[in-house]
Every structure is written in C-alpha cells, then in structure tokens.
Write a protein that holds these residues in place. Structure first.
Motif, short mmCIF file in Angstrom:
data_model
loop_
_atom_site.label_atom_id
_atom_site.label_comp_id
_atom_site.label_asym_id
_atom_site.label_seq_id
_atom_site.Cartn_x
_atom_site.Cartn_y
_atom_site.Cartn_z
N LEU A 26 -19.44 66.33 127.04
CA LEU A 26 -18.71 66.08 125.66
C LEU A 26 -17.30 66.79 125.84
N SER A 27 -17.45 68.01 126.28
CA SER A 27 -15.98 68.72 126.18
C SER A 27 -15.16 68.06 127.35
N GLN A 52 -14.92 62.94 119.49
CA GLN A 52 -15.08 63.91 118.19
C GLN A 52 -15.82 63.47 117.18
N HIS A 53 -15.88 61.94 116.79
CA HIS A 53 -16.66 61.54 116.00
C HIS A 53 -18.16 61.30 116.43
N VAL A 54 -18.25 61.19 117.63
CA VAL A 54 -19.48 60.82 118.08
C VAL A 54 -20.55 62.05 118.11
N VAL A 55 -20.09 63.13 118.07
CA VAL A 55 -20.83 64.55 118.17
C VAL A 55 -21.77 64.36 117.06
N ASN A 62 -22.55 70.70 118.87
CA ASN A 62 -21.62 70.52 117.87
C ASN A 62 -20.03 71.30 118.40
N GLN A 63 -20.64 72.66 118.69
CA GLN A 63 -19.26 73.37 119.22
C GLN A 63 -18.73 73.27 120.37
#
Length: 275
Positions: A174-175, A185-188, A96-97
């Motif tokens: 992801l970052s 950002q919406h996939v996470v 998430n972070q």
C-alpha cells in the motif's frame, strides 16, 4: 549520514540488508518520533491505547457474545474475542500507518537519500505498543477467568511472526501503491473496517465455512489474516487446530511479502520524483 554505494551488479529488486542496517539509527528515530507524536497533546495520553481495544471488546461481547451468541470454544466470550483481537490489532495498526507513510514523509524523501523501506518498517515497531496492550488484556482475562494457556502456546511465536510479516506485506504494497495512485489513501480505512469482520476475530472460522461452498471457503482464506488469527487463538486457547484451508492464508502472506518487496524496490527508484 554516509550514503552507501550499492553494487550495480546485483539485481535492482533485491533488498540490500547491509544498507538497511547502516540506516538503523534513522529507523529508530522514525519509530521513536511516531511513538511520541501518537500521544502528544492528548488529554488521556497512553490511556487511549487501552480505551480503544476495550471499546472494541465491549462491542464484540454485546453483538457476538450476547446477541448472536456465537460458539466461543467453551471459554468466556470476552477471552475468546480478545485472543482474536491480539493479532488483528497489530495488523490493522500497521496497515493504517504504512499506507500513507511515504506520502507523510515526502519532504524527507525529496531532500535526502536513505532506503525508503525504512519508513514502513518503522511503523511495524510502533505497532508493538498495541500488540503488547492486547497481550496484557489476554493475560488479565486468563487470570480473571482462571484459564491457563494451552500447551499449543509453544507455537505462538510462529503466528506472531506471521502476523508481523502479513502486516508488513500489505503495508509495503500500500505504501508503494499510494505514491502512484492516491486513491489508495481512501481504500485503507475500508480494508481495515471490512477486514475486521471478514477475519475470524469475533467468531470461529469453522462456523462460517461450514455454510459456504468450497470455492467460497478458498476465497475466504485468501485473506492473509484469516489463518493467522485462527492459529493465534488456537495457540492460546487450544481446541480444534486451524483448518486445512489456513495454509492458503499462510501462502498468501509469503507471496504478498515477496511481491511487495519487489514492487517497492521498483517504485523506490522514482519515489522522489512522483511523491
């Protein structure tokens, strides 16, 4: 902070560990800042770190333990579930972070030089708070139910390390991807929600794979946390060892980690321009 000169003769995809170490103070500052901000100006403060896993454990106990009545390896279901939550809690927090970590620090990325990898790595440290609280829950329930850890606990550090590498590998990917493709950002949140049920946190993996054809079982274990959670619980409670398919998960963890570092280093050169 003095900027280090990177040897141009080295491949650009390699991680300069010496440079990362030189920026260790920034690493500590970012981790400490995130830890303070997380519970700043909240009514319950650090208590939220206990309330959230307790709420999840309660839901799992009702849905899987009471309604579905899943096989809990002969131990009380709350202990069975919290042993699965231990590794998953850390993974989900870092995921998430880390996903939005570079975008969240875009002003700093644009203005000063530092190894950008420091940002997602700092999130991994903050995640140890959640992991530590999950381990407290495990210890309390073991004492309450008078169940001693299995002899397999000597393997626990191995699965903790795999959980850390798994979380970092997906987080680093992801970052870096989120910088170019903001859709991630919406996939996470979806990945975290879907992964919770696609990972044997509240149930045993063997109860699922015995109903699946071999190709679907292989696909199930391509989830990097499937084998990690299974091994984490086995090291604490004993029982049947992780499935032979768990090695697919361990392989995926390593592949994701190495490929994530490679892709991150490629994107790092243009981060300040596209963030």
């Amino acid at each position: 902070m003095e900027k280090l000169i990177v040897d141009a003769s080295k491949p650009k995809w390699r991680i300069n560990l010496k440079e990362l170490w030189a920026y260790k103070d920034l690493f500590y500052i970012l981790a400490y800042r995130d830890l303070r901000v997380r519970y700043a100006q909240t009514f319950l403060g650090l208590a939220w770190a206990f309330i959230q896993p307790l709420a999840t454990l309660t839901i799992f106990t009702v849905v899987f333990g009471k309604v579905a009545a899943v096989d809990s390896m002969g131990v009380p279901y709350p202990l069975f579930a919290v042993c699965g939550m231990g590794a998953w809690t850390y993974f989900s927090f870092v995921l998430n972070q880390s996903g939005n970590s570079i975008i969240g620090a875009q002003e700093m990325v644009k203005k000063i030089y530092f190894p950008r990898l420091v940002i997602p790595l700092s999130k991994a440290v903050v995640g140890f708070v959640d992991f530590g609280i999950a381990m407290i829950f495990i210890a309390v329930l073991m004492i309450y139910y008078q169940i001693a850890p299995s002899a397999n606990i000597v393997f626990l550090p191995v699965f903790v390390l795999l959980a850390i590498i798994s979380a970092l590998s997906v987080g680093i990917w992801l970052s870096a991807l989120t910088i170019r493709y903001r859709d991630f950002q919406h996939v996470v949140p979806f990945l975290v929600q879907f992964g919770l049920y696609a990972t044997p946190v509240g149930y045993q993996a063997k109860d699922v794979i015995k109903r699946l054809p071999e190709w679907a079982t292989t696909l199930y274990y391509l989830n990097p946390m499937a084998g990690v959670v299974e091994g984490f619980r086995w090291s604490l409670l004993g029982g049947d060892p992780p499935s032979q398919y768990a090695y697919y998960s361990f392989t995926v963890v390593i592949v994701l980690f190495l490929s994530g570092l490679y892709y991150f280093k490629r994107v790092e050169r243009v981060m300040a321009d596209i963030v």
